[in-house]
Write an enzyme that holds these catalytic residues in place. Structure first.
Site, PDB file in Angstrom:
ATOM      1  N   ARG A  28     -10.349 -11.413   1.784  1.00  0.00           N
ATOM      2  CA  ARG A  28     -11.251 -12.422   1.217  1.00  0.00           C
ATOM      3  C   ARG A  28     -10.634 -13.823   1.288  1.00  0.00           C
ATOM      4  O   ARG A  28     -11.351 -14.812   1.289  1.00  0.00           O
ATOM      5  CB  ARG A  28     -11.648 -12.027  -0.209  1.00  0.00           C
ATOM      6  N   LYS A  43       0.845  -1.204   0.000  1.00  0.00           N
ATOM      7  CA  LYS A  43       0.000   0.000   0.000  1.00  0.00           C
ATOM      8  C   LYS A  43       0.878   1.252   0.000  1.00  0.00           C
ATOM      9  O   LYS A  43       2.041   1.188   0.420  1.00  0.00           O
ATOM     10  CB  LYS A  43      -0.858   0.035   1.277  1.00  0.00           C
TER      11      LYS A  43
END
Length: 486
Positions: free
Chosen positions: A333, A259
């Protein structure tokens, strides 16, 4: 200190109307309160305050706060109960003013809804300052009068649940590691005889063949934990439980798909899903709700290292499906895939998972509401009705086959962990991915990325991690328990 509410007059020129507690106090001080209110300017608008000193020896400082219209109720446009929201916001403002005056105890006018008043007080005063030497004075809010003590206590319990989630989300990632998270929750549940807590180590996770979860965890030096909580509040231990599942990434660097450094510190709250579902379960136990609940939280860090997932790697989930990891920052996920497979072991009445899953959710709804993707209109209705009461809103999002095709069209594996059109409908493709690991007919996925933190949008929460939608989950569980009773 004392916080009292006052309603706006229905017509501009009419005198403002005190609550019944305000009326009683005004009689106690021989009408001085009304007198002062009438001479010190225009009627109080919603959320605005006036402070009076020296009116009564028991209450050296009295804060009067505007509640808005007296008969405000459910607003169909806003999807919440405006009256309850007004009370929460007003009481929070009043209590903070008492705190600024460094008065350690405040009595709160129930304002016609003691639960909402208690929530406003307890949520409004909360602040994370564990690690500061200079701390704000701790103020203890109490109910003014004795008429609604049961509703007040319920509101305190709801708010303390949300504050627990806020505490866990706000704490630095070196203080709340996977094991520390699990131990903190275990300690909160220690006093309940009908709760069992299992802190599962990495070896257990491996025996469960949770390859997707382990692939994320292996990039970090912190070992992963699978936290499993069983609350047996139902009349019968064999009654089908409500199963809560929460994403527990205690720090998310993005992994090899790193990130940007700006704002990365906020990723200490990427375990917000685990924090809210565990806090909701702690609250349900405190309220002694008559239903069985199981909480599941896969906990790990997502870090870049020589052992971390690489873009293009293929991993195998618990149900045997293979997943191409095209972006290592779509890691939540992967944890949830395995946890959802495991959740199917319990013959659940409903499976509800929560996760700070996608930046796309924040783009879609901002901090107004939690996005809900569900295969069950029955489940949606319960969540929606709960959120109207709590003011912590939910909004239904699409779970179309249209999005499923975008994650199943994958060159190397059964599924890709990102949609093939990259950013388009990112929250929807993430939900479609999770749906591939669900066979239960009542499942809901709550994407809470947009409601993770609060700047100034929710007036009764200070700036920082929000702990939303803990109260909505608790209210939902309470409604479910009534359902099974009837």
């Amino acid at each position: 200190g004392l916080v009292l509410g006052i309603y706006s007059s229905e017509k501009d020129e009419g005198a403002a109307q005190l609550t019944s507690a305000g009326d009683a106090f005004d009689r106690l001080v021989s009408g001085k309160l009304r007198e002062l209110l009438s001479v010190c300017g225009p009627p109080l608008k919603k959320g605005k305050t006036r402070i009076f000193h020296g009116l009564h020896q028991d209450f050296p400082s009295v804060v009067v706060v505007g509640l808005g219209k007296k008969n405000a109720g459910v607003d169909d446009q806003e999807n919440w109960n405006e009256g309850k929201e007004n009370i929460r916001a007003a009481v929070a403002v009043g209590c903070r003013q008492i705190q600024d005056l460094e008065i350690p105890c405040v009595e709160v006018d129930p304002c016609g809804d003691a639960q909402a008043a208690a929530e406003g007080a307890v949520l409004g005063l909360h602040e994370y300052n564990e690690l500061k030497q200079k701390k704000k004075l701790v103020v203890t809010p109490q109910l003014h009068g004795s008429a609604e003590s049961e509703a007040w206590q319920k509101g305190v319990t709801y708010a303390e649940g949300q504050n627990l989630a806020r505490y866990l989300m706000e704490a630095p990632a070196n203080y709340i590691t996977p094991i520390k998270f699990a131990e903190h929750i275990e300690q909160k549940l220690r006093s309940f005889s009908n709760v069992k807590v299992h802190i599962r180590p990495e070896s257990w996770i491996a025996t469960q063949q949770m390859g997707a979860f382990l692939s994320v965890a292996k990039g970090s030096a912190e070992p992963p934990i699978f936290l499993e909580i069983h609350y047996s509040g139902g009349a019968n231990a064999n009654d089908s439980p409500l199963v809560f599942v929460g994403k527990g990434v205690t720090f998310d660097s993005g992994g090899i798909s790193l990130k940007p450094s700006s704002g990365m510190d906020a990723m200490r709250a990427d375990m917000g899903g685990a924090a809210t579902i565990c806090s909701a379960l702690v609250t349900a136990a405190a309220l002694n709700l008559p239903l069985n609940i199981i909480g599941l939280a896969p906990l790990c860090e997502n870090m870049p290292s020589g052992k971390a997932n690489k873009p293009g790697d293929v991993v195998r989930a618990k149900n045997g499906k293979t997943i191409q990891v095209d972006n290592t920052d779509a890691e939540g996920r992967l944890l949830l895939a395995d946890a959802l497979c495991y959740a199917h072991n319990f013959n659940a009445r409903a499976i509800v998972n929560a996760a700070t899953l996608t930046g796309a959710m924040d783009v879609a709804l901002g901090s107004a509401a939690t996005g809900v993707f569900t295969n069950s209109s029955w489940l949606w209705t319960h969540l929606y009705e709960a959120s109207i009461l709590t003011g912590d809103r939910v909004w239904r999002m699409p779970l179309f086959e249209h999005y499923t095709k975008q994650v199943t069209d994958c060159p190397l594996a059964d599924l890709s962990n990102i949609g093939k059109y990259s950013r388009a409908g990112g929250a929807c493709t993430a939900a479609a991915f999770l749906k591939e690991f669900v066979t239960a007919s009542h499942w809901a996925h709550l994407d809470i990325a947009g409601v993770m933190s609060n700047k100034d949008e929710v007036p009764y929460l200070r700036k920082g991690m929000a702990g939303r939608p803990t109260r909505t989950l608790v209210e939902f569980a309470a409604r479910l328990s009534q359902d099974s009773h009837n």
